[in-house]
Design a protein around this motif. Structure first.
Motif, PDB file in Angstrom:
ATOM      1  N   GLN A 186      32.283 -21.719 -45.087  1.00 33.06           N
ATOM      2  CA  GLN A 186      31.932 -21.718 -43.795  1.00 33.06           C
ATOM      3  C   GLN A 186      30.439 -21.954 -43.513  1.00 33.06           C
ATOM      4  OE1 GLN A 186      32.540 -17.751 -42.113  1.00 33.06           O
ATOM      5  NE2 GLN A 186      31.852 -18.388 -40.285  1.00 33.06           N
ATOM      6  N   PRO A 187      29.566 -21.531 -44.354  1.00 36.61           N
ATOM      7  CA  PRO A 187      28.011 -21.873 -44.227  1.00 36.61           C
ATOM      8  C   PRO A 187      27.819 -23.199 -44.270  1.00 36.61           C
ATOM      9  CG  PRO A 187      28.501 -19.734 -45.926  1.00 36.61           C
ATOM     10  CD  PRO A 187      29.711 -20.466 -45.577  1.00 36.61           C
ATOM     11  N   GLN A 188      28.547 -23.925 -45.307  1.00 35.02           N
ATOM     12  CA  GLN A 188      28.291 -25.465 -45.431  1.00 35.02           C
ATOM     13  C   GLN A 188      28.866 -25.785 -44.291  1.00 35.02           C
ATOM     14  OE1 GLN A 188      30.068 -28.715 -48.202  1.00 35.02           O
ATOM     15  NE2 GLN A 188      28.817 -27.119 -49.545  1.00 35.02           N
ATOM     16  N   ARG A 189      30.052 -25.654 -43.613  1.00 32.88           N
ATOM     17  CA  ARG A 189      30.534 -26.327 -42.317  1.00 32.88           C
ATOM     18  C   ARG A 189      29.381 -26.133 -41.242  1.00 32.88           C
ATOM     19  NH1 ARG A 189      35.501 -24.342 -43.771  1.00 32.88           N
ATOM     20  NH2 ARG A 189      35.096 -22.472 -42.531  1.00 32.88           N
ATOM     21  N   GLU A 190      28.768 -24.772 -41.165  1.00 35.08           N
ATOM     22  CA  GLU A 190      27.756 -24.616 -40.267  1.00 35.08           C
ATOM     23  C   GLU A 190      26.866 -25.581 -40.271  1.00 35.08           C
ATOM     24  OE1 GLU A 190      27.199 -20.632 -40.377  1.00 35.08           O
ATOM     25  OE2 GLU A 190      29.235 -19.919 -39.377  1.00 35.08           O
ATOM     26  N   GLU A 191      26.223 -25.727 -41.557  1.00 32.12           N
ATOM     27  CA  GLU A 191      25.078 -26.632 -41.814  1.00 32.12           C
ATOM     28  C   GLU A 191      25.420 -27.984 -41.335  1.00 32.12           C
ATOM     29  OE1 GLU A 191      22.056 -27.661 -45.586  1.00 32.12           O
ATOM     30  OE2 GLU A 191      23.871 -26.590 -45.837  1.00 32.12           O
ATOM     31  N   ILE A 192      26.634 -28.569 -41.774  1.00 35.81           N
ATOM     32  CA  ILE A 192      26.766 -29.882 -41.390  1.00 35.81           C
ATOM     33  C   ILE A 192      26.735 -29.998 -39.898  1.00 35.81           C
ATOM     34  CG2 ILE A 192      28.519 -31.725 -41.878  1.00 35.81           C
ATOM     35  CD1 ILE A 192      26.941 -30.966 -44.307  1.00 35.81           C
ATOM     36  N   ALA A 193      27.758 -29.188 -39.158  1.00 35.00           N
ATOM     37  CA  ALA A 193      27.840 -29.225 -37.722  1.00 35.00           C
ATOM     38  C   ALA A 193      26.424 -29.486 -36.969  1.00 35.00           C
ATOM     39  CB  ALA A 193      28.705 -28.000 -37.066  1.00 35.00           C
ATOM     40  N   GLN A 194      25.394 -28.625 -37.586  1.00 32.03           N
ATOM     41  CA  GLN A 194      24.073 -28.746 -36.977  1.00 32.03           C
ATOM     42  C   GLN A 194      23.516 -30.012 -37.365  1.00 32.03           C
ATOM     43  OE1 GLN A 194      22.121 -25.075 -38.501  1.00 32.03           O
ATOM     44  NE2 GLN A 194      23.306 -23.617 -37.484  1.00 32.03           N
ATOM     45  N   ARG A 195      23.777 -30.548 -38.344  1.00 32.35           N
ATOM     46  CA  ARG A 195      23.053 -31.719 -38.949  1.00 32.35           C
ATOM     47  C   ARG A 195      23.946 -32.929 -38.185  1.00 32.35           C
ATOM     48  NH1 ARG A 195      18.493 -31.726 -42.087  1.00 32.35           N
ATOM     49  NH2 ARG A 195      18.301 -33.776 -43.386  1.00 32.35           N
ATOM     50  N   PHE A 196      25.162 -33.128 -37.816  1.00 34.88           N
ATOM     51  CA  PHE A 196      25.687 -34.213 -37.217  1.00 34.88           C
ATOM     52  C   PHE A 196      25.016 -34.593 -35.959  1.00 34.88           C
ATOM     53  CE2 PHE A 196      30.573 -34.449 -38.000  1.00 34.88           C
ATOM     54  CZ  PHE A 196      30.310 -34.735 -39.116  1.00 34.88           C
ATOM     55  N   GLN A 197      24.505 -33.637 -35.056  1.00 37.59           N
ATOM     56  CA  GLN A 197      23.583 -34.322 -33.975  1.00 37.59           C
ATOM     57  C   GLN A 197      22.372 -35.295 -34.520  1.00 37.59           C
ATOM     58  OE1 GLN A 197      24.147 -33.463 -30.760  1.00 37.59           O
ATOM     59  NE2 GLN A 197      22.215 -35.077 -30.343  1.00 37.59           N
ATOM     60  N   ARG A 198      21.791 -34.828 -35.681  1.00 32.52           N
ATOM     61  CA  ARG A 198      20.803 -35.838 -36.163  1.00 32.52           C
ATOM     62  C   ARG A 198      21.353 -37.205 -36.663  1.00 32.52           C
ATOM     63  NH1 ARG A 198      16.274 -34.013 -40.965  1.00 32.52           N
ATOM     64  NH2 ARG A 198      15.636 -36.059 -41.296  1.00 32.52           N
ATOM     65  N   ILE A 199      22.578 -36.683 -37.442  1.00 32.84           N
ATOM     66  CA  ILE A 199      23.143 -37.947 -38.210  1.00 32.84           C
ATOM     67  C   ILE A 199      23.435 -38.960 -36.998  1.00 32.84           C
ATOM     68  CG2 ILE A 199      25.225 -38.909 -39.135  1.00 32.84           C
ATOM     69  CD1 ILE A 199      25.471 -35.790 -40.570  1.00 32.84           C
ATOM     70  N   TYR A 200      24.073 -38.831 -36.101  1.00 38.23           N
ATOM     71  CA  TYR A 200      24.443 -39.671 -35.019  1.00 38.23           C
ATOM     72  C   TYR A 200      23.194 -40.080 -34.319  1.00 38.23           C
ATOM     73  CZ  TYR A 200      29.325 -39.526 -36.574  1.00 38.23           C
ATOM     74  OH  TYR A 200      30.349 -39.727 -37.135  1.00 38.23           O
ATOM     75  N   GLU A 201      22.315 -39.326 -34.199  1.00 42.93           N
ATOM     76  CA  GLU A 201      21.105 -39.970 -33.474  1.00 42.93           C
ATOM     77  C   GLU A 201      20.373 -41.212 -34.130  1.00 42.93           C
ATOM     78  OE1 GLU A 201      18.570 -36.409 -32.938  1.00 42.93           O
ATOM     79  OE2 GLU A 201      19.569 -35.764 -31.029  1.00 42.93           O
ATOM     80  N   GLU A 202      20.536 -40.732 -35.697  1.00 41.31           N
ATOM     81  CA  GLU A 202      19.971 -41.827 -36.561  1.00 41.31           C
ATOM     82  C   GLU A 202      20.679 -43.082 -36.366  1.00 41.31           C
ATOM     83  OE1 GLU A 202      19.824 -39.664 -40.043  1.00 41.31           O
ATOM     84  OE2 GLU A 202      18.012 -38.608 -39.504  1.00 41.31           O
ATOM     85  N   LEU A 203      21.956 -42.801 -36.395  1.00 49.38           N
ATOM     86  CA  LEU A 203      22.596 -44.047 -36.316  1.00 49.38           C
ATOM     87  C   LEU A 203      22.981 -44.788 -34.990  1.00 49.38           C
ATOM     88  CD1 LEU A 203      26.028 -42.660 -38.262  1.00 49.38           C
ATOM     89  CD2 LEU A 203      24.116 -44.183 -39.216  1.00 49.38           C
ATOM     90  N   GLY A 204      22.440 -43.636 -33.929  1.00 49.21           N
ATOM     91  CA  GLY A 204      22.462 -44.513 -32.599  1.00 49.21           C
ATOM     92  C   GLY A 204      21.150 -45.004 -32.201  1.00 49.21           C
TER      93      GLY A 204
END
Length: 670
Positions: A186-204
């Motif tokens: 659960q802690p790792q999923r929460e960390e990744i979910a918060q990171r997704f916004q940045r990931i797709y901002e970089e890819l976008g």
């Protein structure tokens, strides 16, 4: 009269002798030499008289460089941006910087040596500054290397983001994010979910710049995403691959809701982590994107903190991903060295319940296909259960990344040098007592092969086969502890205690004898081993089994000697204590075996520095192999009288103003 006769007559008249100093043959040789020298001189003179052409000079000039039009296309580079990847927060431990460095001097300057005396090539100097990169060495991150250490999942995701960019440079790409639904993640999923916004901002970024290649139509979008999760079964949360970030975020939210239900409801959790069948299912469902137009690269990124419970599907998943050319990336946990189980430090997330840490076993290893480490207790120590980092991830997950060209990211928040205590371990993380340099451990990579191939390799080398057999036996047979203190209340009771202790040693001796016999069968093939991992494993197992055998048999002999009668040097003392000794005084056979054990263990320490094998070997050498009797005073008579009088101290009453202990609840399935 010929020349020779004339010379002879002249010499006789001059010297009065009858023989010349040289014979006929020598005179003929001298005449021939003179004639040949004359011919050579004539030829040399003719060469100077023949006219030759005038000398000429070859030269080159730098070509004119035309001004090139500015680049309109956007291309991706293998170098990470300054704010992510290896230069960002929580970056990988062993990923080396690959960003360009500004060179002080141009290295294009090349001066050619003349190839002939009649030609000359001038040097060509470049009038612009070049960039250089660090020399490629073992620190460079290579796909399929098996393991990359990192302290947080965000660093691994940044590296995966770069892999996505590189894939997009080749062709359109489909990324499949596959999440473990277990509560411990659960802690790792929460960390990744918060990171997704940045990931797709970089890819976008390219999309925002107006690049026409990025179109809103999902069939033509260069980057598509699918999101799935697994426990006993796999659930695909995106009906179709999407290019919409909001769709991805909704899928992540659905995973969190399902994981929360499993975490809170014991009946909803199966406790199964069928990761390999999940990988096989999503690879099979989406592999059509590799062939249909537009052909796409397909990547699978797995997030899990366990080894998986469905090893029977590993080979099928590996074969499918290899044939479909689908690399698998795993963000996981380090496997404990030579152990299957690790212990998660669980602290109830609800502060209204007891916050005392509980250590829950989870399957996170081993790092090899079969057991390659013997399980033996350390005499006089209580740290047998400490877990060491193996330097790699669980075997199955590491193998699928290795064979498909992906990367295994080993995530642990306590990754650092030195010993890590249980108190220092963060909540919801496994307790790893010691970590090792991934650059050193890279030489000790396990054999990432199928079961059949692994067995064939064992059949070719008896040392490897002996190690695996002994390690398997030691895992199934529990090695018992021994008694070292013998209070003497009277002679009869002491003799009875010594006899009972001998029985425990008698149960242990056959097991150690069997282990030692197995290991000795492989000694003849030990020098045929070329892999550092197998060398270290065999030497450690041989040294430890011999050391345990010497200690156990010596222990039994010392007890038998004590039963024949011993007197205290100090009449006040009343307890015998059996202590380790550097001297093996229980026979020459045991003494020779002790020397052999020491040789094996010292070789491990010398040849495999800063590895788990060297650490365990040095710990084994800390305890001497022999025994000696010491005596002390423990007031046996007074303790016995207190027990007979049933003189137990009453329990102290709870002090006022001390809050009652918070209630506890069962640990959920992790």
């Amino acid at each position: 009269m010929n020349l020779v006769q004339s010379l002879k007559t002249w010499w006789i008249d001059l010297t009065g002798g009858e023989e010349l100093p040289i014979d006929r043959e020598t005179i003929s040789w001298l005449v021939s030499l003179v004639l040949h020298l004359a011919v050579l001189i004539l030829l040399a003179t003719l060469a100077y008289l023949i006219p030759v052409q005038d000398d000429f000079l070859l030269s080159t000039a730098p070509p004119e460089v035309e001004d090139l039009p500015p680049i309109t296309e956007v291309e991706f580079t293998e170098f990470d941006p300054a704010d992510i990847g290896t230069l960002g927060d929580d970056a990988m431990a062993d990923a080396a910087a690959a960003a360009p460095e500004r060179a002080d001097f141009s290295e294009v300057l090349t001066e050619y040596e003349p190839q002939a005396f009649t030609g000359e090539l001038p040097a060509m100097d470049a009038d612009f500054t070049l960039t250089t990169a660090p020399t490629i060495d073992d620190r460079m991150l290579v796909k399929g290397s098996g393991n990359v250490g990192t302290t947080a999942a965000s660093g691994a995701v940044d590296r995966i983001t770069n892999e996505i960019l590189l894939s997009l440079e080749q062709r359109p790409t489909l990324v499949i994010w596959l999440f473990d639904e277990s509560g411990s993640l659960q802690p790792q999923r929460e960390e990744i979910a918060q990171r997704f916004q940045r990931i797709y901002e970089e890819l976008g970024i390219i999309e925002d710049s107006g690049n026409e290649a990025f179109k809103r139509n999902d069939d033509e979008a260069p980057l598509l995403t699918a999101v799935a999760s697994f426990e006993a079964n796999v659930t695909i949360h995106t009906k179709q691959p999407t290019s919409s970030l909001s769709d991805v975020q909704q899928a992540m939210q659905a995973i969190e809701e399902k994981a929360a239900l499993i975490y809170s409801d014991q009946n909803a959790a199966t406790g199964q982590e069928n990761v390999f069948s999940a990988i096989g299912k999503v690879a099979n469902q989406f592999r059509r994107y590799r062939t249909k137009s537009p052909q796409r690269n397909v990547m699978i990124v797995v997030f899990t903190d366990e080894a998986g419970n469905d090893y029977q599907y590993l080979d099928a998943a590996v074969d499918l991903c290899k044939k479909s050319v689908i690399p698998v990336y795993v963000v996981g946990v380090p496997a404990p060295f030579g152990r299957r189980e690790a212990f998660v430090k669980y602290v109830d997330p609800d502060p209204s319940y007891d916050q005392s840490p509980q250590y829950v076993p989870v399957d996170q290893g081993p790092e090899s296909l079969m057991a390659e480490r013997v399980q033996l207790r350390y005499f006089g120590r209580n740290d047998e259960d400490e877990r060491l980092e193996s330097g790699f991830g669980p075997f199955g997950l590491s193998r699928i990344t290795y064979e498909t060209g992906g990367i295994y990211f080993s995530v642990h928040p306590n990754r650092r040098e030195g010993h890590v205590s249980r108190r220092q371990t963060e909540a919801m993380a496994t307790h790893i007592a010691m970590f090792f340099d991934p650059l050193i451990m890279r030489r000790y990579r396990p054999d990432y092969v199928s079961v059949d191939e692994y067995k064939r390799r064992l059949a070719k080398n008896s040392a490897k086969a002996s190690l695996v057999q002994a390690a398997t036996l030691s895992w199934t047979e529990q090695m018992e502890d021994i008694r070292l203190r013998f209070p003497k209340y009277d002679e009869a009771e002491l003799a009875r205690d010594l006899t009972l202790a001998q029985r425990a040693a008698a149960k242990l001796e056959p097991k150690l004898q069997q282990l030692t016999t197995m290991m000795k069968r492989g000694e003849s093939d030990r020098d045929k081993i070329s892999e550092p991992r197998w060398k270290a494993g065999f030497d450690l197992a041989m040294g430890r089994t011999l050391a345990a055998k010497v200690r156990t048999e010596g222990y039994n002999t010392m007890l038998a000697m004590a039963k024949q009668g011993m007197k205290f040097k100090n009449p006040r003392n009343d307890t015998w204590v059996l202590m380790p000794s550097d001297e093996v005084s229980t026979g020459s056979v045991l003494s020779n075996e002790a020397d052999l054990a020491r040789m094996y263990l010292e070789r491990v320490v010398a040849e495999h520095e800063e590895t788990p094998w060297a650490y365990l070997a040095s710990k084994e050498l800390e305890t001497p192999f022999g025994w000696q009797w010491n005596e002390t005073f423990t007031n046996v008579v007074a303790r016995r009288e207190n027990q007979n009088n049933n003189n137990n101290n009453p329990q102290p009453e709870r002090m006022p103003n001390v809050p009652p202990k918070k209630p506890s609840r069962p640990v959920p399935k992790l």
